[in-house]
Motif scaffolding. Structure first.
Motif, PDB file in Angstrom:
ATOM      1  N   GLY A 134      32.625  54.689  36.778  1.00 37.12           N
ATOM      2  CA  GLY A 134      31.335  53.775  37.399  1.00 37.12           C
ATOM      3  C   GLY A 134      30.062  54.090  36.667  1.00 37.12           C
ATOM      4  O   GLY A 134      29.870  55.238  36.387  1.00 37.12           O
TER       5      GLY A 134
ATOM      6  N   ILE B 144      35.423  51.200  30.885  1.00 32.87           N
ATOM      7  CA  ILE B 144      36.894  51.093  30.665  1.00 32.87           C
ATOM      8  C   ILE B 144      37.299  51.752  29.434  1.00 32.87           C
ATOM      9  O   ILE B 144      36.886  51.075  28.421  1.00 32.87           O
ATOM     10  CB  ILE B 144      37.561  49.697  30.895  1.00 32.87           C
ATOM     11  CG1 ILE B 144      37.017  49.018  32.063  1.00 32.87           C
ATOM     12  CG2 ILE B 144      39.210  49.781  30.661  1.00 32.87           C
ATOM     13  CD1 ILE B 144      37.568  49.411  33.359  1.00 32.87           C
TER      14      ILE B 144
ATOM     15  N   VAL C  16      37.132  52.735  42.116  1.00 29.94           N
ATOM     16  CA  VAL C  16      35.924  53.369  41.511  1.00 29.94           C
ATOM     17  C   VAL C  16      34.611  52.752  42.374  1.00 29.94           C
ATOM     18  O   VAL C  16      33.798  53.318  42.768  1.00 29.94           O
ATOM     19  CB  VAL C  16      35.615  53.141  40.044  1.00 29.94           C
ATOM     20  CG1 VAL C  16      33.991  53.285  39.735  1.00 29.94           C
ATOM     21  CG2 VAL C  16      36.387  54.343  39.248  1.00 29.94           C
TER      22      VAL C  16
ATOM     23  N   LYS D 149      29.529  45.851  41.026  1.00 28.42           N
ATOM     24  CA  LYS D 149      29.511  47.182  40.452  1.00 28.42           C
ATOM     25  C   LYS D 149      29.979  47.252  38.889  1.00 28.42           C
ATOM     26  O   LYS D 149      31.040  46.515  38.379  1.00 28.42           O
ATOM     27  CB  LYS D 149      30.677  47.955  41.076  1.00 28.42           C
ATOM     28  CG  LYS D 149      30.959  49.315  40.750  1.00 28.42           C
ATOM     29  CD  LYS D 149      29.934  50.053  40.708  1.00 28.42           C
ATOM     30  CE  LYS D 149      29.998  51.708  40.529  1.00 28.42           C
ATOM     31  NZ  LYS D 149      28.782  52.593  40.833  1.00 28.42           N
TER      32      LYS D 149
ATOM     33  N   ASP E 261      43.109  47.831  41.815  1.00 28.83           N
ATOM     34  CA  ASP E 261      43.098  48.560  40.479  1.00 28.83           C
ATOM     35  C   ASP E 261      42.039  49.786  40.333  1.00 28.83           C
ATOM     36  O   ASP E 261      41.060  50.024  41.337  1.00 28.83           O
ATOM     37  CB  ASP E 261      43.005  47.526  39.655  1.00 28.83           C
ATOM     38  CG  ASP E 261      41.649  46.781  39.467  1.00 28.83           C
ATOM     39  OD1 ASP E 261      40.561  47.643  39.903  1.00 28.83           O
ATOM     40  OD2 ASP E 261      41.565  45.733  38.978  1.00 28.83           O
TER      41      ASP E 261
ATOM     42  N   ALA F 186      39.343  50.158  38.502  1.00 24.75           N
ATOM     43  CA  ALA F 186      37.920  49.781  38.604  1.00 24.75           C
ATOM     44  C   ALA F 186      37.579  49.458  40.101  1.00 24.75           C
ATOM     45  O   ALA F 186      36.335  49.563  40.442  1.00 24.75           O
ATOM     46  CB  ALA F 186      37.600  48.478  37.607  1.00 24.75           C
ATOM     47  N   GLU F 187      38.358  48.709  40.897  1.00 22.68           N
ATOM     48  CA  GLU F 187      38.115  48.531  42.115  1.00 22.68           C
ATOM     49  C   GLU F 187      37.853  49.883  43.183  1.00 22.68           C
ATOM     50  O   GLU F 187      37.150  49.701  44.031  1.00 22.68           O
ATOM     51  CB  GLU F 187      39.136  47.494  42.844  1.00 22.68           C
ATOM     52  CG  GLU F 187      38.960  46.051  42.166  1.00 22.68           C
ATOM     53  CD  GLU F 187      39.998  45.276  42.426  1.00 22.68           C
ATOM     54  OE1 GLU F 187      39.737  44.125  42.781  1.00 22.68           O
ATOM     55  OE2 GLU F 187      41.151  45.850  42.801  1.00 22.68           O
TER      56      GLU F 187
ATOM     57  N   ALA G 264      38.804  54.183  34.680  1.00 21.31           N
ATOM     58  CA  ALA G 264      37.633  53.352  34.937  1.00 21.31           C
ATOM     59  C   ALA G 264      36.636  54.335  35.205  1.00 21.31           C
ATOM     60  O   ALA G 264      36.864  55.369  36.053  1.00 21.31           O
ATOM     61  CB  ALA G 264      37.932  52.391  36.023  1.00 21.31           C
TER      62      ALA G 264
ATOM     63  N   VAL H 280      31.559  48.890  35.706  1.00 20.56           N
ATOM     64  CA  VAL H 280      32.465  50.017  35.451  1.00 20.56           C
ATOM     65  C   VAL H 280      32.770  49.942  33.911  1.00 20.56           C
ATOM     66  O   VAL H 280      32.760  49.096  33.183  1.00 20.56           O
ATOM     67  CB  VAL H 280      33.735  49.520  36.306  1.00 20.56           C
ATOM     68  CG1 VAL H 280      34.858  50.544  36.086  1.00 20.56           C
ATOM     69  CG2 VAL H 280      33.408  49.514  37.668  1.00 20.56           C
TER      70      VAL H 280
ATOM     71  N   ARG I 186      33.095  44.644  34.004  1.00 26.51           N
ATOM     72  CA  ARG I 186      33.792  45.954  33.405  1.00 26.51           C
ATOM     73  C   ARG I 186      33.147  45.537  31.921  1.00 26.51           C
ATOM     74  O   ARG I 186      32.831  44.743  31.517  1.00 26.51           O
ATOM     75  CB  ARG I 186      35.196  45.650  33.220  1.00 26.51           C
ATOM     76  CG  ARG I 186      36.011  45.712  34.421  1.00 26.51           C
ATOM     77  CD  ARG I 186      37.447  45.313  34.486  1.00 26.51           C
ATOM     78  NE  ARG I 186      38.296  45.472  35.339  1.00 26.51           N
ATOM     79  CZ  ARG I 186      38.060  44.773  36.647  1.00 26.51           C
ATOM     80  NH1 ARG I 186      37.392  43.753  36.865  1.00 26.51           N
ATOM     81  NH2 ARG I 186      39.071  45.267  37.774  1.00 26.51           N
TER      82      ARG I 186
ATOM     83  N   VAL J 169      33.115  43.587  40.485  1.00 29.01           N
ATOM     84  CA  VAL J 169      33.224  44.359  39.280  1.00 29.01           C
ATOM     85  C   VAL J 169      33.143  43.730  38.202  1.00 29.01           C
ATOM     86  O   VAL J 169      33.674  42.757  37.890  1.00 29.01           O
ATOM     87  CB  VAL J 169      34.785  45.159  39.293  1.00 29.01           C
ATOM     88  CG1 VAL J 169      34.613  46.232  37.961  1.00 29.01           C
ATOM     89  CG2 VAL J 169      35.133  45.973  40.729  1.00 29.01           C
TER      90      VAL J 169
END
Length: 337
Positions: A38, A336, A123, A332, A118, A120-121, A36, A334, A311, A309
């Motif tokens: 940001g 992937i 980040v 946020k 995870d 992404a969280e 991930a 992100v 994605r 998040v």
């Protein structure tokens, strides 16, 4: 590896998804197989060659992005071998390179990802979360507090709503449109309002009266412009206007909402920009940014803060930039790989 590269400053379409050489970690560094990466509103300005808290890239092409999470897959000379294979998150600092399948960073910047987050969280917390932790140092929230959070559906706004509720405060969250206000309400705000409604300040005033409050005590201001100005008008004596951005004015040509000292004295309120050296001096420690990162990850690990998040696939970085610029995102952003 594949990465997003910028060959010329300009619009989001200048971000291209390309095959490029794998980076090699130097002494004291690790390489992260990125799960991930940001994306920050500031990235959209840097993409155009504009400066801000970070300088525009000195040379092109460049791989944008400064926040990554993933697994350590290679070590540089002298790096602690215990890092190999660990799930980690890091803010790259001044060096870009995050929008990629592989990224290199100094081992000193690494944090292990807590088991309940995870990538992404993680980040979201290493960048947005650390900023939120820096902001709340100035808030002094408690059961008698009334906090107004413009942009409450954004990455920082989501965390500020949660933090204020955890402190026992009454929280008014502002967001644009019914979908975003629904998210703010679900996030725990006592009142979620669409700031596109012309009478939202009157609705806030009515709510505060019904809840037994004479006025708001804190405005968290990431947007500037008329929304923030109207929120500040709801502050009472002793109120605090905490400035940490100006998205409604535009990061390219705007600036934060400011007031004359005469106005502040007459109202009995304070207005303060809380980013930069002021925030760092409050955080303390030999590395204040790391102090804030650790706090953010600790709060998330304990379940007290949970980032929102949104994605996008790495290959769609240009679309992510366009959505950010058009206020089409929630939480946020992100990428992937």
């Amino acid at each position: 590896m594949h990465a997003i590269r910028l060959h010329a400053f300009g619009p989001a379409s200048n971000l291209t998804y390309e095959k490029t050489e794998d980076p090699v970690p130097g002494p004291g560094q690790v390489r992260i197989a990125v799960a991930a990466a940001g994306v920050h509103l500031l990235d959209t300005a840097l993409r155009e060659g504009l400066t801000g808290p970070y300088p525009a890239p000195a040379a092109l092409p460049t791989v944008p992005g400064r926040e990554v999470a993933g697994t350590v897959d290679a070590l540089g000379e002298g790096t602690d071998p215990d890092w190999l294979g660990k799930p980690v998150v890091a803010h790259l600092g001044m060096a870009p390179g995050g929008y990629a399948e592989l990224a290199v960073v100094d081992a000193a910047k690494l944090h292990e990802i807590p088991p309940n987050l995870d990538p992404a969280e993680a980040v979201a917390m290493i960048g947005t979360g650390r900023t939120a932790m820096g902001i709340v140092q100035f808030a002094d929230l408690g059961p008698d507090s009334v906090a107004i959070v413009p942009a409450a559906a954004g990455g920082i706004g989501t965390l500020l709503v949660q933090y204020a509720k955890n402190a026992g405060a009454t929280v008014v969250g502002l967001a644009g449109g019914p979908a975003k206000t629904a998210r703010v309400r679900a996030n725990g705000a006592d009142l979620a309002l669409d700031y596109l409604l012309p009478n939202w300040p009157e609705l806030v005033g009515e709510f505060l009266t019904s809840a037994g409050h004479d006025h708001a005590t804190t405005v968290f201001d990431p947007v500037g412009g008329p929304t923030a100005r109207a929120a500040v008008d709801l502050l009472g004596p002793g109120g605090r206007h905490l400035v940490f951005g100006w998205s409604s004015e535009g990061i390219r040509d705007g600036g934060p909402l400011t007031f004359t000292q005469e106005y502040l004295t007459e109202r009995g309120i304070t207005s303060e920009s809380v980013l930069g050296p002021t925030m760092l001096s409050r955080a303390g420690g030999p590395d204040p940014l790391r102090t804030l990162e650790t706090r953010a990850l600790t709060e998330a690990a304990a379940g007290r803060l949970r980032p929102a998040v949104q994605r996008y696939p790495l290959a769609e970085a240009a679309e992510a930039h366009r959505a950010l610029e058009n206020r089409g995102t929630t939480g946020k952003v992100v990428l992937i790989p």
